[in-house]
Design an enzyme around this catalytic site. Sequence first.
Site, PDB file in Angstrom:
ATOM      1  N   ASP A 112      28.281  17.923  34.096  1.00  0.00           N
ATOM      2  CA  ASP A 112      28.570  17.223  32.847  1.00  0.00           C
ATOM      3  C   ASP A 112      29.876  17.687  32.211  1.00  0.00           C
ATOM      4  O   ASP A 112      29.902  18.464  31.242  1.00  0.00           O
ATOM      5  CB  ASP A 112      27.411  17.368  31.850  1.00  0.00           C
ATOM      6  CG  ASP A 112      26.333  16.328  32.120  1.00  0.00           C
ATOM      7  OD1 ASP A 112      26.417  15.648  33.152  1.00  0.00           O
ATOM      8  OD2 ASP A 112      25.401  16.194  31.306  1.00  0.00           O
ATOM      9  N   ASP A 163      25.365   3.510  23.537  1.00  0.00           N
ATOM     10  CA  ASP A 163      25.636   2.309  24.335  1.00  0.00           C
ATOM     11  C   ASP A 163      25.473   2.474  25.848  1.00  0.00           C
ATOM     12  O   ASP A 163      25.623   1.511  26.596  1.00  0.00           O
ATOM     13  CB  ASP A 163      27.038   1.784  24.009  1.00  0.00           C
ATOM     14  CG  ASP A 163      28.110   2.849  24.225  1.00  0.00           C
ATOM     15  OD1 ASP A 163      27.816   3.883  24.867  1.00  0.00           O
ATOM     16  OD2 ASP A 163      29.241   2.652  23.738  1.00  0.00           O
ATOM     17  N   ARG A 188      18.283  19.605  35.872  1.00  0.00           N
ATOM     18  CA  ARG A 188      18.863  20.477  34.835  1.00  0.00           C
ATOM     19  C   ARG A 188      17.815  21.451  34.309  1.00  0.00           C
ATOM     20  O   ARG A 188      16.622  21.158  34.383  1.00  0.00           O
ATOM     21  CB  ARG A 188      19.326  19.608  33.651  1.00  0.00           C
ATOM     22  CG  ARG A 188      20.360  18.602  34.022  1.00  0.00           C
ATOM     23  CD  ARG A 188      20.151  17.289  33.269  1.00  0.00           C
ATOM     24  NE  ARG A 188      21.029  16.256  33.822  1.00  0.00           N
ATOM     25  CZ  ARG A 188      22.274  16.063  33.415  1.00  0.00           C
ATOM     26  NH1 ARG A 188      22.739  16.744  32.398  1.00  0.00           N
ATOM     27  NH2 ARG A 188      23.037  15.167  33.991  1.00  0.00           N
ATOM     28  N   ASP A 215      20.714  21.358  28.658  1.00  0.00           N
ATOM     29  CA  ASP A 215      20.592  20.091  29.394  1.00  0.00           C
ATOM     30  C   ASP A 215      21.810  19.838  30.277  1.00  0.00           C
ATOM     31  O   ASP A 215      21.816  18.942  31.110  1.00  0.00           O
ATOM     32  CB  ASP A 215      20.380  18.916  28.430  1.00  0.00           C
ATOM     33  CG  ASP A 215      21.379  18.903  27.294  1.00  0.00           C
ATOM     34  OD1 ASP A 215      21.352  19.825  26.472  1.00  0.00           O
ATOM     35  OD2 ASP A 215      22.219  17.980  27.239  1.00  0.00           O
ATOM     36  N   ASN A 216      22.852  20.630  30.112  1.00  0.00           N
ATOM     37  CA  ASN A 216      24.040  20.498  30.960  1.00  0.00           C
ATOM     38  C   ASN A 216      24.104  21.611  31.999  1.00  0.00           C
ATOM     39  O   ASN A 216      25.150  21.824  32.612  1.00  0.00           O
ATOM     40  CB  ASN A 216      25.318  20.518  30.113  1.00  0.00           C
ATOM     41  CG  ASN A 216      25.441  19.264  29.258  1.00  0.00           C
ATOM     42  OD1 ASN A 216      24.865  18.232  29.577  1.00  0.00           O
ATOM     43  ND2 ASN A 216      26.195  19.354  28.178  1.00  0.00           N
ATOM     44  N   GLY A 251      17.636  12.912  27.874  1.00  0.00           N
ATOM     45  CA  GLY A 251      17.461  12.255  29.165  1.00  0.00           C
ATOM     46  C   GLY A 251      18.772  11.653  29.590  1.00  0.00           C
ATOM     47  O   GLY A 251      19.765  11.733  28.864  1.00  0.00           O
TER      48      GLY A 251
HETATM   49  P1  AMP Z   1      26.387  15.139  26.682  1.00  0.00           P
HETATM   50  O1  AMP Z   1      26.853  15.823  25.438  1.00  0.00           O
HETATM   51  O2  AMP Z   1      27.410  14.214  27.279  1.00  0.00           O
HETATM   52  O3  AMP Z   1      25.810  16.074  27.684  1.00  0.00           O
HETATM   53  O4  AMP Z   1      25.223  14.142  26.214  1.00  0.00           O
HETATM   54  C1  AMP Z   1      24.048  14.567  25.569  1.00  0.00           C
HETATM   55  C2  AMP Z   1      22.995  13.508  25.723  1.00  0.00           C
HETATM   56  O5  AMP Z   1      23.397  12.297  25.108  1.00  0.00           O
HETATM   57  C3  AMP Z   1      22.668  13.177  27.161  1.00  0.00           C
HETATM   58  O6  AMP Z   1      21.291  12.972  27.245  1.00  0.00           O
HETATM   59  C4  AMP Z   1      23.439  11.914  27.406  1.00  0.00           C
HETATM   60  O7  AMP Z   1      22.871  11.123  28.415  1.00  0.00           O
HETATM   61  C5  AMP Z   1      23.399  11.245  26.050  1.00  0.00           C
HETATM   62  N1  AMP Z   1      24.568  10.394  25.826  1.00  0.00           N
HETATM   63  C6  AMP Z   1      25.843  10.796  25.596  1.00  0.00           C
HETATM   64  N2  AMP Z   1      26.651   9.739  25.430  1.00  0.00           N
HETATM   65  C7  AMP Z   1      25.882   8.642  25.544  1.00  0.00           C
HETATM   66  C8  AMP Z   1      26.125   7.232  25.460  1.00  0.00           C
HETATM   67  N3  AMP Z   1      27.336   6.745  25.224  1.00  0.00           N
HETATM   68  N4  AMP Z   1      25.077   6.404  25.627  1.00  0.00           N
HETATM   69  C9  AMP Z   1      23.849   6.880  25.854  1.00  0.00           C
HETATM   70  N5  AMP Z   1      23.548   8.173  25.945  1.00  0.00           N
HETATM   71  C10 AMP Z   1      24.548   9.055  25.789  1.00  0.00           C
HETATM   72 MG    MG Z   2      24.948  16.112  29.366  1.00  0.00          MG
END
Ligand code: AMP
Ligand code: MG
Length: 500
Positions: free
Chosen positions: A267, A130, A188, A257-258, A95
């Site tokens: 993303d 975070d 997505r 998800d991206n 999410g």
């Molecule tokens: P990503 O690899 O950036 O597409 O992230 C994968 C998932 O992890 C997504 O659901 C992001 O919202 C979540 N996510 C990544 N970094 C953080 C963070 N620092 N705090 C909370 N959720 C994160």
């Molecule tokens: Mg993402």
Amino acid sequence: MGNFFTRGLKPLAELPLDPCYAGLSDAYHTPVTPTPLPQPRLVHFNERLAVELGIDTGDQALIDILSGNRPWPAYAPVASVYAGHQFGAWVSQLGDGRALTIAEIRKPDGERVELQLKGAGKTPYSRGSDGRAVLRSSIREYLCSEAMHALGIPTTRSLSLVASPHPVQRETLETAAVVCRVAPSFVRFGQFEFFYHRGQHAQLAPLADHVIAQNFPHLVDRPDRYARWLEEVIERTACLIAQWQTVGFCHGVMNTDNFSILGLTLDYGPFGFMDAFRQHHVCNHSDYEGRYGYDSQPLIGQWNSSRLLQTMLPLLSDNQEEAADIVTDIYERYSSTYSQEALRRWADKLGLREVREGDASLISRLLTILHQSKSDFTRSFRHLSRVRTDSDAPATGVREEIADLQAFDAWVTDYRARLRSEQNTDDAARAARMNQVNPKYVLRNHLAQAAIESAMNDDDTEVAALMRLLNRPYDEQPDMERYAAAPPDELRHLEIGCSS
Ligand code: AMP
Ligand code: MG
């Protein structure tokens, strides 16, 4: 302000809201308020996009709202739930862990767009993280979105970048930032996967209907709208990846998800424009198996499409066999669309007016030569426009980097013959055409890195310089020549991983 172009612009609070996405039931999202950030500093504001959105850039409330320190009046922000295949493995609950939709507005031209803050604090989907984004990765996303847009590649946009001294722990202690990004929809593939795999099939149609009504309005009244819509989604996805390939862009984290339901680049994480061309280049240092290498991207796009199509089976027919047949037909469109689109784009890069038999092999021979030579991708294509049909002068700017000169010279001979076979061959006109599709300037990692290092020391001029430069990637910008150069040796292998 107040001139012809800025007339009619409004402060954020007065922009016309149109909360269609937030209006969907709470199965799709959860209300969350942004967590304030101390001492917000506006690193960059994209005035050009702001004007397009109808925003009065003199609005004093801008920085507070765009840092998450003040709510957008009359809109309750939401974080979306989704799932996804991450590096091939199914993850049943993801999410918006650090993204929030803070408004849905109607632009002066009538288009509805959503604004999201990325890095504005924890949400119910933060999974122990975070909810923040660091300045380093925020600058990369901010710059690359606009660079892609200027290249003509579908993408989410960036409106603002706010930094704060608020500490954020990654491998080292860094500081926080918030990007405000803009798109007609942030839905997505993973959102549909979430409901399908939980067996909540009744939730698929309202989300699909929302996307179709808002973004594919020409399909709304068709009885076969789901099939036609999916066909368009799959075609857009294939076309997007053909654009990535032909500009040497690696996304880095092509998890479902991206993947945007609108076929937008979404993303930005450990992405990279290739400097030295390697067919199997892996830009993400956290991608240990090289799943998302450059030459795998087209197939991954296809695989992701198959994941999406599977989730739509319940929408397509009550008869399982019939639904499977429809999906198979749509799935097959991916590879035909991709091949056609990629071939046309490579041919454009060579200045060929039409695709003929033999062109695919001319292109793949060139790519093999550039790969073996580890030639600079962007510069090599840009300089190909120097090949002349009226002389046998060597292709300067490309040839210097070539390892196998015999193969290259033979290729140039064939290329020249191919060019001469076109009617109205005019070197100057062809060079001008080629320079409209072979960018001179892309967001090379070392350029982004320099902007990051300056901004970490409160000097935002390099971010602004890159925004200006990358707004016109195809134009010669004589005083910016150094930005077109390949990175110096010591900056060739900057390690960019998932940490952001
Ligand atoms: P990503 O690899 O950036 O597409 O992230 C994968 C998932 O992890 C997504 O659901 C992001 O919202 C979540 N996510 C990544 N970094 C953080 C963070 N620092 N705090 C909370 N959720 C994160
Ligand atoms: Mg993402």
